[in-house]
Design an enzyme around this catalytic site. Structure first.
Site, PDB file in Angstrom:
ATOM      1  CG  ASP A  20     -35.197  56.814 -22.625  1.00 14.87           C
ATOM      2  OD1 ASP A  20     -36.372  56.957 -23.147  1.00 14.87           O
ATOM      3  OD2 ASP A  20     -34.407  55.986 -23.355  1.00 14.87           O
ATOM      4  CG  ASN A  70     -37.245  63.079 -28.648  1.00 11.24           C
ATOM      5  OD1 ASN A  70     -36.685  63.580 -27.804  1.00 11.24           O
ATOM      6  ND2 ASN A  70     -37.329  61.967 -28.901  1.00 11.24           N
TER       7      ASN A  70
HETATM    8  C1  IPE Z   1     -33.638  60.525 -25.750  1.00 12.07           C
HETATM    9  O1  IPE Z   1     -34.368  59.782 -25.456  1.00 12.07           O
HETATM   10  C2  IPE Z   1     -33.981  61.892 -25.806  1.00 12.07           C
HETATM   11  C3  IPE Z   1     -34.453  62.415 -24.454  1.00 12.07           C
HETATM   12  C4  IPE Z   1     -34.426  61.685 -23.393  1.00 12.07           C
HETATM   13  C5  IPE Z   1     -34.943  63.616 -24.729  1.00 12.07           C
HETATM   14  P1  IPE Z   1     -35.296  58.600 -26.650  1.00 12.07           P
HETATM   15  O2  IPE Z   1     -36.151  57.738 -26.058  1.00 12.07           O
HETATM   16  O3  IPE Z   1     -35.857  59.800 -27.642  1.00 12.07           O
HETATM   17  O4  IPE Z   1     -34.089  58.092 -27.311  1.00 12.07           O
HETATM   18  P2  IPE Z   1     -33.909  56.683 -28.292  1.00 12.07           P
HETATM   19  O5  IPE Z   1     -34.569  57.326 -29.803  1.00 12.07           O
HETATM   20  O6  IPE Z   1     -34.731  55.449 -27.880  1.00 12.07           O
HETATM   21  O7  IPE Z   1     -32.542  56.549 -28.480  1.00 12.07           O
HETATM   22  C1  IPE Z   2     -38.333  59.985 -22.334  1.00 12.69           C
HETATM   23  O1  IPE Z   2     -39.001  58.703 -22.405  1.00 12.69           O
HETATM   24  C2  IPE Z   2     -38.950  61.411 -22.622  1.00 12.69           C
HETATM   25  C3  IPE Z   2     -38.567  62.088 -23.936  1.00 12.69           C
HETATM   26  C4  IPE Z   2     -37.813  61.497 -24.799  1.00 12.69           C
HETATM   27  C5  IPE Z   2     -39.028  63.245 -24.254  1.00 12.69           C
HETATM   28  P1  IPE Z   2     -39.509  58.213 -23.730  1.00 12.69           P
HETATM   29  O2  IPE Z   2     -41.149  58.982 -24.085  1.00 12.69           O
HETATM   30  O3  IPE Z   2     -38.502  58.186 -24.678  1.00 12.69           O
HETATM   31  O4  IPE Z   2     -39.952  56.828 -22.988  1.00 12.69           O
HETATM   32  P2  IPE Z   2     -39.800  55.358 -23.467  1.00 12.69           P
HETATM   33  O5  IPE Z   2     -38.514  55.299 -24.105  1.00 12.69           O
HETATM   34  O6  IPE Z   2     -40.697  55.277 -24.896  1.00 12.69           O
HETATM   35  O7  IPE Z   2     -39.954  54.366 -22.565  1.00 12.69           O
HETATM   36 MG    MG Z   3     -37.103  56.559 -24.922  1.00  9.22          MG
END
Ligand code: IPE
Ligand code: IPE
Ligand code: MG
Length: 247
Positions: free
Chosen positions: A21, A69
């Protein structure tokens, strides 16, 4: 002393799961679009995979795309799916060179055709590797998986091949998409968020949770070693008392 040499090789987790994340926030800090963060996250995937294999971890599961997602902007979802195809195309050679097997969990049939094709090819081409298994969680959510497992079991009961009394934790575990894979003993989440976001809820019933502030693109081998050291500093009691563990 370097972190790696402080790790007790006799007490490694067999399975580490990672919620990768912080790609978006990392990009924002660099005044770049979110997709730039995802692209830079690939390097961290390589680092985590190599570090885990080098030290002797048997299973590494990476949460790459959750069922939730799909709610992101269409452009970002498309870029993530394309990045996955490109990464698989580029990295499968290295997985083979490092004797790492690729597997995937999640509702894979709903992935775009090209992504699914690249994934299936990667799984097929690495299927005989046995140093470590890298599991990608794609279009995955734990609640989806638990409902699917329940449905499979219900079908067996309906067809008469299983009795309701036969259903136990072992049967249930075997009906999940992680069947055959030991439960993760260690969960790492980067970016400072302290939640599980629908990841491996059944399997992590007793996992040690390690939340790190680093954004995913900055994750490297030393960060993995740091998390393993944190894991090794904890006493895993499984309901017992500390004294019982020492006797
Ligand atoms: C969790 O990350 C899913 C992945 C790392 C693929 P998100 O960034 O989507 O999670 P939330 O929505 O902040 O909980
Ligand atoms: C994790 O990084 C990757 C996926 C969930 C695919 P994020 O895209 O969630 O990054 P933040 O949380 O917005 O910083
Ligand atoms: Mg995220």
């Amino acid at each position: 002393m370097d972190l790696r040499s402080q790790i007790d090789i006799e007490r490694l987790p067999q399975h580490i799961a990672i919620i990768m994340d912080g790609n978006g926030r990392w990009a924002k800090e660099h005044n770049m679009p979110r997709v730039f963060g995802h692209k830079n996250g690939v390097k961290a995937v390589r680092e985590a995979t190599e570090a885990a294999a080098e030290i002797g971890i048997k299973y590494l599961t990476l949460y790459a795309f959750s069922t939730e997602n799909w709610k992101r902007p269409k452009y970002e979802v498309g870029a993530l799916m394309k990045l996955l195809v490109d990464t698989l195309d580029n990295e499968v050679k290295t997985l083979n060179k490092n004797n790492i097997r690729l597997q995937a969990i999640g509702d894979l049939e709903r992935l775009p055709g090209r992504t699914l094709k690249a994934l299936k090819e990667g799984i097929e081409s690495t299927k005989n590797n046995d140093r470590m298994t890298l599991v990608l969680a794609l279009n995955y959510s734990a609640k989806w998986e638990i409902v699917e497992a329940t449905r499979k079991i219900a079908q067996k009961v309906k067809s008469g091949s299983m009795n309701p009394e036969d259903i136990d934790q072992h049967i249930f575990s075997k009906s999940l998409s992680t069947s055959g894979i030991p439960d993760p003993e260690l969960l790492i989440r980067t970016s400072g968020e302290n939640r599980l976001s629908n990841f491996l809820l059944w399997q992590m019933a007793y996992a040690e949770l390690c939340f790190m502030s680093v954004y995913w693109p900055d994750f490297d081998k030393n960060k993995l070693f740091e998390a393993i050291l944190d894991y090794q500093s904890r006493e895993r009691r499984f309901g017992k008392t500390s004294e019982q563990l020492k006797s």
